[in-house]
Design an enzyme around this catalytic site. Sequence first.
Site, PDB file in Angstrom:
ATOM      1  N   LEU A 254       0.818  -1.229   0.000  1.00 11.12           N
ATOM      2  CA  LEU A 254       0.000   0.000   0.000  1.00 11.12           C
ATOM      3  C   LEU A 254       0.847   1.273   0.000  1.00 11.12           C
ATOM      4  O   LEU A 254       0.397   2.321   0.439  1.00 11.12           O
ATOM      5  CB  LEU A 254      -0.993  -0.001   1.190  1.00 11.12           C
TER       6      LEU A 254
ATOM      7  N   ASN B  49       1.624   2.941  -2.533  1.00 14.53           N
ATOM      8  CA  ASN B  49       1.078   3.879  -3.520  1.00 14.53           C
ATOM      9  C   ASN B  49      -0.362   3.525  -3.864  1.00 14.53           C
ATOM     10  O   ASN B  49      -0.795   3.670  -4.997  1.00 14.53           O
ATOM     11  CB  ASN B  49       1.949   3.857  -4.787  1.00 14.53           C
TER      12      ASN B  49
ATOM     13  N   SER C  53       7.390  -2.402 -19.569  1.00 15.15           N
ATOM     14  CA  SER C  53       6.989  -1.088 -20.074  1.00 15.15           C
ATOM     15  C   SER C  53       7.666  -0.812 -21.411  1.00 15.15           C
ATOM     16  O   SER C  53       8.784  -1.281 -21.664  1.00 15.15           O
ATOM     17  CB  SER C  53       7.419  -0.033 -19.047  1.00 15.15           C
TER      18      SER C  53
ATOM     19  N   TYR D   5      14.334   3.854 -13.558  1.00 13.33           N
ATOM     20  CA  TYR D   5      13.064   3.111 -13.643  1.00 13.33           C
ATOM     21  C   TYR D   5      13.075   2.202 -14.879  1.00 13.33           C
ATOM     22  O   TYR D   5      12.810   1.002 -14.794  1.00 13.33           O
ATOM     23  CB  TYR D   5      11.870   4.080 -13.700  1.00 13.33           C
TER      24      TYR D   5
ATOM     25  N   LYS E 227      13.226  -2.094 -15.309  1.00 14.82           N
ATOM     26  CA  LYS E 227      12.304  -2.952 -16.079  1.00 14.82           C
ATOM     27  C   LYS E 227      13.091  -3.817 -17.059  1.00 14.82           C
ATOM     28  O   LYS E 227      12.825  -5.011 -17.214  1.00 14.82           O
ATOM     29  CB  LYS E 227      11.278  -2.101 -16.838  1.00 14.82           C
TER      30      LYS E 227
ATOM     31  N   LEU F 110       0.632  13.106 -18.515  1.00 12.68           N
ATOM     32  CA  LEU F 110      -0.270  14.043 -19.192  1.00 12.68           C
ATOM     33  C   LEU F 110      -1.710  13.999 -18.660  1.00 12.68           C
ATOM     34  O   LEU F 110      -2.271  15.034 -18.290  1.00 12.68           O
ATOM     35  CB  LEU F 110      -0.254  13.742 -20.698  1.00 12.68           C
TER      36      LEU F 110
HETATM   37  P1  NAD Z   1       0.657   1.691  -8.954  1.00 10.99           P
HETATM   38  O1  NAD Z   1       1.688   2.440  -8.207  1.00 10.99           O
HETATM   39  O2  NAD Z   1      -0.722   2.200  -8.943  1.00 10.99           O
HETATM   40  O3  NAD Z   1       0.648   0.158  -8.508  1.00 10.99           O
HETATM   41  C1  NAD Z   1       1.778  -0.497  -8.019  1.00 10.99           C
HETATM   42  C2  NAD Z   1       1.386  -1.166  -6.713  1.00 10.99           C
HETATM   43  O4  NAD Z   1       2.527  -1.858  -6.184  1.00 10.99           O
HETATM   44  C3  NAD Z   1       0.935  -0.170  -5.659  1.00 10.99           C
HETATM   45  O5  NAD Z   1      -0.306  -0.609  -5.139  1.00 10.99           O
HETATM   46  C4  NAD Z   1       2.029  -0.229  -4.601  1.00 10.99           C
HETATM   47  O6  NAD Z   1       1.519   0.006  -3.298  1.00 10.99           O
HETATM   48  C5  NAD Z   1       2.569  -1.645  -4.781  1.00 10.99           C
HETATM   49  N1  NAD Z   1       3.959  -1.843  -4.366  1.00 10.99           N
HETATM   50  C6  NAD Z   1       5.047  -1.108  -4.727  1.00 10.99           C
HETATM   51  N2  NAD Z   1       6.143  -1.620  -4.176  1.00 10.99           N
HETATM   52  C7  NAD Z   1       5.767  -2.731  -3.469  1.00 10.99           C
HETATM   53  C8  NAD Z   1       6.452  -3.682  -2.689  1.00 10.99           C
HETATM   54  N3  NAD Z   1       7.766  -3.604  -2.489  1.00 10.99           N
HETATM   55  N4  NAD Z   1       5.745  -4.684  -2.128  1.00 10.99           N
HETATM   56  C9  NAD Z   1       4.405  -4.772  -2.314  1.00 10.99           C
HETATM   57  N5  NAD Z   1       3.700  -3.887  -3.020  1.00 10.99           N
HETATM   58  C10 NAD Z   1       4.373  -2.878  -3.602  1.00 10.99           C
HETATM   59  O7  NAD Z   1       1.188   1.568 -10.446  1.00 10.99           O
HETATM   60  P2  NAD Z   1       0.466   1.010 -11.738  1.00 10.99           P
HETATM   61  O8  NAD Z   1       0.306   2.129 -12.680  1.00 10.99           O
HETATM   62  O9  NAD Z   1      -0.714   0.198 -11.368  1.00 10.99           O
HETATM   63  O10 NAD Z   1       1.624   0.085 -12.316  1.00 10.99           O
HETATM   64  C11 NAD Z   1       1.668  -1.299 -12.037  1.00 10.99           C
HETATM   65  C12 NAD Z   1       2.908  -1.884 -12.685  1.00 10.99           C
HETATM   66  O11 NAD Z   1       2.883  -1.606 -14.080  1.00 10.99           O
HETATM   67  C13 NAD Z   1       4.227  -1.310 -12.152  1.00 10.99           C
HETATM   68  O12 NAD Z   1       5.165  -2.349 -12.065  1.00 10.99           O
HETATM   69  C14 NAD Z   1       4.607  -0.297 -13.210  1.00 10.99           C
HETATM   70  O13 NAD Z   1       6.002  -0.088 -13.257  1.00 10.99           O
HETATM   71  C15 NAD Z   1       4.101  -0.985 -14.465  1.00 10.99           C
HETATM   72  N6  NAD Z   1       3.831  -0.025 -15.549  1.00 10.99           N
HETATM   73  C16 NAD Z   1       2.987   1.027 -15.314  1.00 10.99           C
HETATM   74  C17 NAD Z   1       2.764   1.962 -16.315  1.00 10.99           C
HETATM   75  C18 NAD Z   1       1.855   3.146 -16.078  1.00 10.99           C
HETATM   76  O14 NAD Z   1       1.912   4.101 -16.837  1.00 10.99           O
HETATM   77  N7  NAD Z   1       0.979   3.137 -15.098  1.00 10.99           N
HETATM   78  C19 NAD Z   1       3.391   1.830 -17.565  1.00 10.99           C
HETATM   79  C20 NAD Z   1       4.227   0.730 -17.780  1.00 10.99           C
HETATM   80  C21 NAD Z   1       4.428  -0.194 -16.749  1.00 10.99           C
HETATM   81  C1  UD1 Z   2       6.123   8.476 -19.090  1.00 12.56           C
HETATM   82  C2  UD1 Z   2       7.465   7.877 -18.741  1.00 12.56           C
HETATM   83  C3  UD1 Z   2       7.438   6.384 -19.053  1.00 12.56           C
HETATM   84  C4  UD1 Z   2       6.288   5.720 -18.301  1.00 12.56           C
HETATM   85  C5  UD1 Z   2       4.979   6.419 -18.682  1.00 12.56           C
HETATM   86  C6  UD1 Z   2       3.851   5.899 -17.840  1.00 12.56           C
HETATM   87  C7  UD1 Z   2       9.057   9.719 -19.047  1.00 12.56           C
HETATM   88  C8  UD1 Z   2      10.190  10.263 -19.878  1.00 12.56           C
HETATM   89  N1  UD1 Z   2       8.495   8.564 -19.477  1.00 12.56           N
HETATM   90  O1  UD1 Z   2       5.900   8.292 -20.483  1.00 12.56           O
HETATM   91  O2  UD1 Z   2       8.656   5.791 -18.670  1.00 12.56           O
HETATM   92  O3  UD1 Z   2       6.201   4.345 -18.645  1.00 12.56           O
HETATM   93  O4  UD1 Z   2       5.088   7.823 -18.400  1.00 12.56           O
HETATM   94  O5  UD1 Z   2       2.629   6.288 -18.401  1.00 12.56           O
HETATM   95  O6  UD1 Z   2       8.678  10.292 -18.045  1.00 12.56           O
HETATM   96  N2  UD1 Z   2       3.134  16.015 -21.524  1.00 12.56           N
HETATM   97  C9  UD1 Z   2       2.805  17.352 -21.540  1.00 12.56           C
HETATM   98  N3  UD1 Z   2       2.462  17.945 -20.357  1.00 12.56           N
HETATM   99  C10 UD1 Z   2       2.443  17.271 -19.172  1.00 12.56           C
HETATM  100  C11 UD1 Z   2       2.771  15.895 -19.170  1.00 12.56           C
HETATM  101  C12 UD1 Z   2       3.122  15.303 -20.369  1.00 12.56           C
HETATM  102  O7  UD1 Z   2       2.845  18.006 -22.589  1.00 12.56           O
HETATM  103  O8  UD1 Z   2       2.128  17.871 -18.128  1.00 12.56           O
HETATM  104  C13 UD1 Z   2       3.452  15.349 -22.811  1.00 12.56           C
HETATM  105  C14 UD1 Z   2       4.806  14.678 -22.844  1.00 12.56           C
HETATM  106  O9  UD1 Z   2       5.787  15.573 -23.306  1.00 12.56           O
HETATM  107  C15 UD1 Z   2       4.526  13.535 -23.831  1.00 12.56           C
HETATM  108  C16 UD1 Z   2       3.054  13.174 -23.586  1.00 12.56           C
HETATM  109  O10 UD1 Z   2       2.485  14.322 -22.967  1.00 12.56           O
HETATM  110  O11 UD1 Z   2       4.649  13.975 -25.152  1.00 12.56           O
HETATM  111  C17 UD1 Z   2       2.864  11.975 -22.662  1.00 12.56           C
HETATM  112  O12 UD1 Z   2       3.601  12.190 -21.470  1.00 12.56           O
HETATM  113  P1  UD1 Z   2       3.453  11.238 -20.183  1.00 12.56           P
HETATM  114  O13 UD1 Z   2       2.016  11.051 -19.862  1.00 12.56           O
HETATM  115  O14 UD1 Z   2       4.329  11.782 -19.105  1.00 12.56           O
HETATM  116  O15 UD1 Z   2       3.982   9.835 -20.701  1.00 12.56           O
HETATM  117  P2  UD1 Z   2       5.391   9.457 -21.367  1.00 12.56           P
HETATM  118  O16 UD1 Z   2       6.347  10.559 -21.282  1.00 12.56           O
HETATM  119  O17 UD1 Z   2       5.094   8.881 -22.714  1.00 12.56           O
END
Ligand code: NAD
Ligand code: UD1
Length: 343
Positions: free
Chosen positions: A33, A35, A124, A149, A153, A200
Amino acid sequence: MNVLITGGAGYIGSHIALSLLQQNHHVLVLDNLCNSSPIALQRVEALSGKKLAFHQGDIRRRADLNRVFNSESIDAVIHMAGLKSVNESLQKPVKYYQNNIAGTLTLLETMKQHQVNKLIFSSSATVYGIPVKIPLCENCDAGNTTNPYGASKYMVEKILREVVDAQPELAITALRYFNPAGAHASGQIGEHPAGIPNNLLPYLFQVANGLRAALPVFGDDYATPDGTGVRDYIHVMDLAEGHIQALKNLQAGYRHYNLGTGQGYSVLEIVRMFEQVSGKRVPLDMRPRRPGDVAICLSDPSSAREELDWQATRGLEAMLRDAWRWQVLNPQGYVVQPVEGEV
Ligand code: NAD
Ligand code: UD1
């Protein structure tokens, strides 16, 4: 199937838990928990009308993992637990490697001890680093990552490949998500990042909610049709269904797949579509490019279609509509609203 989701209380994990319960799988969740909120899981239970088994604990702690693996038999693990902020990882790389890599190693040891051989890993598109070719397919170069990060991965993917070589009984699939967005259509579960959003869509919603004055647009001079960055946004429910298909199609060995739509949208296209969907106006604040950003990041999703029989079915409008519904119903995220008159 009995499926353990590490990090299952989080944004994506809670949507996967819901999809699994709706398909009559039994779900266990291990989450510390750090996050997320347990209220997400209560809502998953209410939406599905089914119970799941929640264990609060940390994947880095062997005792916590053993407690879960001893509690009931587990057929497969969906490993989502991890830290995900690119910015924070640049400030605190050790924290990221500890959590994302050391945590995965402890999980792998525990799975071996309990003879659990099936694993889906949350990877990712960030593993591709700066794209050399668009759209990105699974055999494009990966590993040239730009932050801890992303490196964590990629390293976990590499570890998983090597572990499979040593333990051929393992069946492991890594899923490389593009840009997850949206929420369950009920508006009951969704994403609520702590602090100032980096991504974004969460930022956009806070501007529309009146919490922030204007949306910073990072760069309007990219080589894209309108000059702003283009990304492959994927609905979180499509992502959840992708995990279920990956689980169904798990085979001995290691594989990885892109989960994206193959369709890109620019920042300005997103803003325009959001304004239509919500009826809100979003003031913009044009800024220089954000360091580390690329012009275009887009998936070739054909491998997942051919090998997992999965493809995204929800478009941008649904992503924005569903996420906005979640925002309007839960402006503070999973905060319990005090009942009037209650002390
Ligand atoms: P999130 O932070 O909402 O979910 C991650 C969960 O893992 C949280 O509930 C957190 O409390 C738990 N957690 C973190 N460290 C832990 C630990 N050591 N032990 C037990 N629980 C732990 O994030 P999300 O967006 O749901 O992402 C889930 C997974 O997908 C992550 O591994 C993230 O890196 C990957 N991912 C997310 C995105 C994105 O944009 N959301 C993109 C690509 C990959
Ligand atoms: C980011 C992370 C990526 C992660 C992903 C999760 C970086 C460099 N990459 O990707 O590793 O897996 O988030 O979803 O941080 N933008 C704006 N204004 C904002 C925020 C974003 O213009 O306030 C633009 C960015 O420049 C980009 C697009 O929106 O062109 C998407 O951005 P974002 O949502 O942060 O995702 P990524 O950068 O693609």
